[in-house]
Design an enzyme around this catalytic site. Structure first.
Site, PDB file in Angstrom:
ATOM      1  N   GLY A   1       0.687  -4.951   0.959  1.00  0.00           N
ATOM      2  CA  GLY A   1      -0.501  -5.027   0.108  1.00  0.00           C
ATOM      3  C   GLY A   1      -0.210  -5.645  -1.251  1.00  0.00           C
ATOM      4  O   GLY A   1      -1.104  -6.205  -1.886  1.00  0.00           O
TER       5      GLY A   1
ATOM      6  N   GLU B   1      -0.402  -9.247  -0.639  1.00  0.00           N
ATOM      7  CA  GLU B   1      -1.823  -9.546  -0.406  1.00  0.00           C
ATOM      8  C   GLU B   1      -2.604  -9.560  -1.717  1.00  0.00           C
ATOM      9  O   GLU B   1      -3.456 -10.418  -1.943  1.00  0.00           O
ATOM     10  CB  GLU B   1      -2.404  -8.514   0.578  1.00  0.00           C
ATOM     11  CG  GLU B   1      -1.792  -8.685   1.963  1.00  0.00           C
ATOM     12  CD  GLU B   1      -2.172  -7.569   2.932  1.00  0.00           C
ATOM     13  OE1 GLU B   1      -1.998  -6.387   2.566  1.00  0.00           O
ATOM     14  OE2 GLU B   1      -2.625  -7.874   4.040  1.00  0.00           O
TER      15      GLU B   1
ATOM     16  N   GLU C   1       4.675  -5.152   7.249  1.00  0.00           N
ATOM     17  CA  GLU C   1       3.889  -4.109   7.924  1.00  0.00           C
ATOM     18  C   GLU C   1       4.384  -3.849   9.338  1.00  0.00           C
ATOM     19  O   GLU C   1       4.322  -2.722   9.834  1.00  0.00           O
ATOM     20  CB  GLU C   1       2.405  -4.496   7.960  1.00  0.00           C
ATOM     21  CG  GLU C   1       1.691  -4.370   6.616  1.00  0.00           C
ATOM     22  CD  GLU C   1       1.746  -5.622   5.757  1.00  0.00           C
ATOM     23  OE1 GLU C   1       2.617  -6.492   5.991  1.00  0.00           O
ATOM     24  OE2 GLU C   1       0.922  -5.726   4.837  1.00  0.00           O
TER      25      GLU C   1
ATOM     26  N   ALA D   1       0.869  -1.170   0.000  1.00  0.00           N
ATOM     27  CA  ALA D   1       0.000   0.000   0.000  1.00  0.00           C
ATOM     28  C   ALA D   1       0.912   1.228   0.000  1.00  0.00           C
ATOM     29  O   ALA D   1       2.067   1.152   0.419  1.00  0.00           O
ATOM     30  CB  ALA D   1      -0.887  -0.022   1.234  1.00  0.00           C
TER      31      ALA D   1
END
Ligand code: HXC
Length: 258
Positions: A109, A112, A132, A65
């Site tokens: 992300g 993911e 993270e 992200a």
């Protein structure tokens, strides 16, 4: 349809999508998320398209992200907007098959997103990770759950707690990726696999995807009933009649998609 952060081309019945924010290693900012939501909805709705390949650059599938966009967000911002959740839900609701073709970094992300695919084909340069924790947070788009289901608790816990990256060979041995190929061949190999899937009877492809995914959602007894029911329902399709007739008559099948 026009997109700002992804490149989309159709190769026959296969859609090739390339994440295109090279300056940020394809970090997933809100524009990428919006583009991907629109893209997956369009793919599902397009009757001419039967498989999709999502890839990034040689250096990064996606480095996570967008940290610069997240840096000043509060818990209230995240909770009230549920942006990532809406995005995840839409992508995971895609009914038709799609493959993530991963080279370079697939972190946070990005990892993911790759794990939301039906399967991952990795270049030998791929590096997967859920770093993270190093930013003071935790995975928020399924990483802690999908990684654990894919590779088991020991490795998933180690990766989430240390933020270490897992290379392509280890990822293949651990069951995170279907196959590792030379980086130079990644997109061609993924497209070849996608073309093979796109040449299958489309309704049976959707049913097979739905059933394999059910293994992660439902208790075995219920999933086995669903499997039998879908298997039985497919006997009413024109493509079942065609597929079996073609086998017996020793000729290629011509699918109708019904
Ligand atoms: C924003 C990013 C970025 C990211 C890289 N960049 N990753 N920008 N968000 N996630 C930017 C850098 O700031 C830099 O911009 C440019 O891309 C090139 O990156 P470098 O760091 O210079 O490259 P390199 O030294 O090769 O290192 C590559 C890297 C590193 C190891 C992948 O970039 C990195 O650690 N990135 C962050 C990985 C990460 O923590 N991901 C998880 C994010 S949290 P400039 O402008 O300086 O050139 C997450 C949560 C998901 O994903 C859950 C949501 C609900």
């Amino acid at each position: 349809m026009s997109y700002e952060t992804i490149l989309v081309e159709q190769r026959g019945a296969v859609t090739l999508v390339t994440l295109n924010r090279p300056q940020a290693l394809n970090a997933l900012n809100s524009q990428v998320l919006a583009d991907l939501i629109a893209l997956f909805a369009a793919y599902d709705a397009d009757e001419s398209q039967h498989c999709l390949v999502l890839t990034g650059s040689e250096k990064a599938f996606a480095a996570g992200a967008d940290i610069k966009e997240m840096a000043d967000k509060s818990a209230a911002d995240m909770y009230l907007r549920e942006l990532y959740s809406e995005w995840t839900t839409r992508i995971c609701a895609t009914r038709k098959p799609w493959i993530a073709a991963v080279a370079g970094f697939a972190l946070g992300g990005g990892c993911e997103l790759a794990m939301m695919a039906d399967f991952i084909i990795a270049a030998d340069t791929a590096k997967f990770g859920q770093p993270e924790i190093t930013l003071g947070v935790a995975p928020g788009m399924g990483g802690s759950q999908r990684l654990t289901r894919a590779i088991g608790k020991a490795k998933a816990m180690e990766m989430c707690l240390t933020g270490r990256m897992m290379g392509a060979q280890e990822a293949e041995q651990a069951g995170l990726v279907a196959r590792v190929v030379a980086a130079a061949d990644l997109v061609d190999e993924a497209l070849k696999t996608a073309q093979k899937i796109a040449a299958m009877p489309p309704m049976a492809a959707i049913a097979n995807k739905e059933l394999v995914n059910l293994a992660f959602e439902a208790p075995l007894s219920q999933a086995l009933v669903s499997e039998r029911r879908l298997f039985q329902i497919l006997f009413s399709s024109e493509d079942k009649a065609e597929g079996m007739a073609a086998f017996i008559e020793k000729r290629p099948a011509i699918w109708k998609g019904r």
